[in-house]
Design an enzyme around this catalytic site. Structure first.
Site, PDB file in Angstrom:
ATOM      1  N   PRO A 107       0.816  -1.221   0.000  1.00 52.07           N
ATOM      2  CA  PRO A 107       0.000   0.000   0.000  1.00 52.07           C
ATOM      3  C   PRO A 107       0.848   1.269   0.000  1.00 52.07           C
ATOM      4  O   PRO A 107       0.343   2.356  -0.249  1.00 52.07           O
ATOM      5  CB  PRO A 107      -0.842  -0.108   1.279  1.00 52.07           C
ATOM      6  CG  PRO A 107      -0.302  -1.246   2.048  1.00 52.07           C
ATOM      7  CD  PRO A 107       0.576  -2.061   1.163  1.00 52.07           C
ATOM      8  N   ARG A 172      -3.964  -7.848 -20.965  1.00 50.22           N
ATOM      9  CA  ARG A 172      -4.937  -7.510 -22.013  1.00 50.22           C
ATOM     10  C   ARG A 172      -4.406  -6.455 -22.979  1.00 50.22           C
ATOM     11  O   ARG A 172      -4.948  -6.259 -24.055  1.00 50.22           O
ATOM     12  CB  ARG A 172      -6.282  -7.110 -21.409  1.00 50.22           C
ATOM     13  CG  ARG A 172      -6.310  -5.775 -20.719  1.00 50.22           C
ATOM     14  CD  ARG A 172      -7.556  -5.650 -19.872  1.00 50.22           C
ATOM     15  NE  ARG A 172      -8.784  -5.894 -20.605  1.00 50.22           N
ATOM     16  CZ  ARG A 172      -9.344  -5.053 -21.466  1.00 50.22           C
ATOM     17  NH1 ARG A 172      -8.786  -3.896 -21.689  1.00 50.22           N
ATOM     18  NH2 ARG A 172     -10.456  -5.347 -22.089  1.00 50.22           N
ATOM     19  N   ASP A 187     -11.210   1.366 -24.314  1.00 48.94           N
ATOM     20  CA  ASP A 187     -11.441   1.135 -22.880  1.00 48.94           C
ATOM     21  C   ASP A 187     -11.492   2.458 -22.128  1.00 48.94           C
ATOM     22  O   ASP A 187     -10.860   3.427 -22.526  1.00 48.94           O
ATOM     23  CB  ASP A 187     -10.260   0.365 -22.270  1.00 48.94           C
ATOM     24  CG  ASP A 187     -10.319  -1.120 -22.541  1.00 48.94           C
ATOM     25  OD1 ASP A 187     -11.334  -1.573 -23.086  1.00 48.94           O
ATOM     26  OD2 ASP A 187      -9.345  -1.813 -22.196  1.00 48.94           O
TER      27      ASP A 187
HETATM   28  N1  ADE Z   1      -0.850  -5.103  -0.133  1.00 50.02           N
HETATM   29  C1  ADE Z   1      -1.727  -4.722   0.816  1.00 50.02           C
HETATM   30  N2  ADE Z   1      -2.479  -3.707   0.393  1.00 50.02           N
HETATM   31  C2  ADE Z   1      -2.084  -3.416  -0.888  1.00 50.02           C
HETATM   32  C3  ADE Z   1      -2.476  -2.474  -1.854  1.00 50.02           C
HETATM   33  N3  ADE Z   1      -3.435  -1.583  -1.604  1.00 50.02           N
HETATM   34  N4  ADE Z   1      -1.849  -2.467  -3.042  1.00 50.02           N
HETATM   35  C4  ADE Z   1      -0.846  -3.351  -3.278  1.00 50.02           C
HETATM   36  N5  ADE Z   1      -0.436  -4.280  -2.395  1.00 50.02           N
HETATM   37  C5  ADE Z   1      -1.038  -4.315  -1.205  1.00 50.02           C
END
Ligand code: ADE
Length: 256
Positions: A107, A172, A187
């Protein structure tokens, strides 16, 4: 393209990789996807891959050892798909490692979007590393020279689903992956021919012409392709303005 995934849960990838476009792209040799279990590279008899954080704090942190040992044989492989139909492996040159891009799913990473998907689709090789627990020991990012990608501002239980999202969006875009070469061009978020900022996709209709009193717009039945293209552009702009005005902020409206 060859994509390697390093994960503690290889089984999670079985189903998503075995349907529809991803399955066909592998069968046709457009992409090869290989999954490596990081736990196989643990060095102790308990197959330990995580430990308590130095300095204290909750949870467990992924240890560098199994990642480095698991990464090394994967990084040595070329980009050729096992069927032999992929592009040949590239020789290593400065700034362009033979193993391509190394990506930690976290994240804390840079937000994934369609532009990033296009960028990654231009690579011969990707190595995706899915984290678990409280995250990676910092030396994994530094030592493997990895970039970090997040699929959105929320916290998942691990990077596996994020890796699948990236694979799906990237594959894709590979030439030949979609039946109709043009079908990724319209897209949502695709950049127009004159490099406009991305818009949402225009509305689509198929048979029947009338469904529960709702009729297909006359213009789509007119056979006038110039007018249809104009209507679609206008619809794409209108729905972007209504549903995702943030996308229009960077757009030069005078050129739309
Ligand atoms: N691992 C935990 N949360 C994540 C996210 N939002 N993006 C990528 N990997 C993650």
């Amino acid at each position: 393209m060859r994509i390697d995934i390093l994960t503690l849960f290889p089984e999670m990838f079985e189903s998503p990789l075995n349907y529809s476009i991803l399955k066909r792209a592998q069968e046709q040799g457009i992409v090869a996807v290989a999954v490596t279990n990081i736990r196989d590279f643990a060095t102790d008899k308990y197959h330990k891959v995580d430990d308590k954080p130095y300095g204290g704090g909750p949870g467990l942190v992924m240890m560098p050892g199994p990642h480095f040992v698991g990464f090394e044989p994967v990084a040595k492989l070329g980009s050729r798909a096992p069927t032999g139909r992929g592009r040949p492996a590239r020789e290593s040159r400065a700034g362009c490692p033979r193993h391509g891009r190394v990506i930690l799913l976290t994240p804390q990473g840079q937000r994934f979007d369609q532009a990033k998907a296009r960028e990654l689709a231009g690579e011969d090789r990707l190595i995706l590393i899915a984290g678990r627990y409280e995250g990676f020991d910092e030396r994994i990012r530094i030592g493997l020279n990895a970039e970090q990608i997040s699929i959105g501002d929320y916290v998942l239980n691990g990077g596996e689903l994020a890796a699948m999202v990236i694979i799906d969006a990237v594959v894709r875009l590979l030439p030949g992956a979609l039946g109709d070469e043009d079908s990724a061009k319209d897209d949502s978020f695709s950049v127009g021919a004159n490099n406009h900022s991305p818009l949402l996709e225009y509305p689509q209709y198929t048979r029947p012409e009338v469904f529960r009193g709702m009729k297909v717009p006359d213009i789509l039945l007119s056979g006038d392709h110039a007018k249809i293209a104009q209507w679609r552009r206008q619809q794409a702009r209108e729905r972007t303005k209504q549903w995702r005005p943030d996308l229009l902020e960077s757009r030069d409206e005078s050129s739309s």
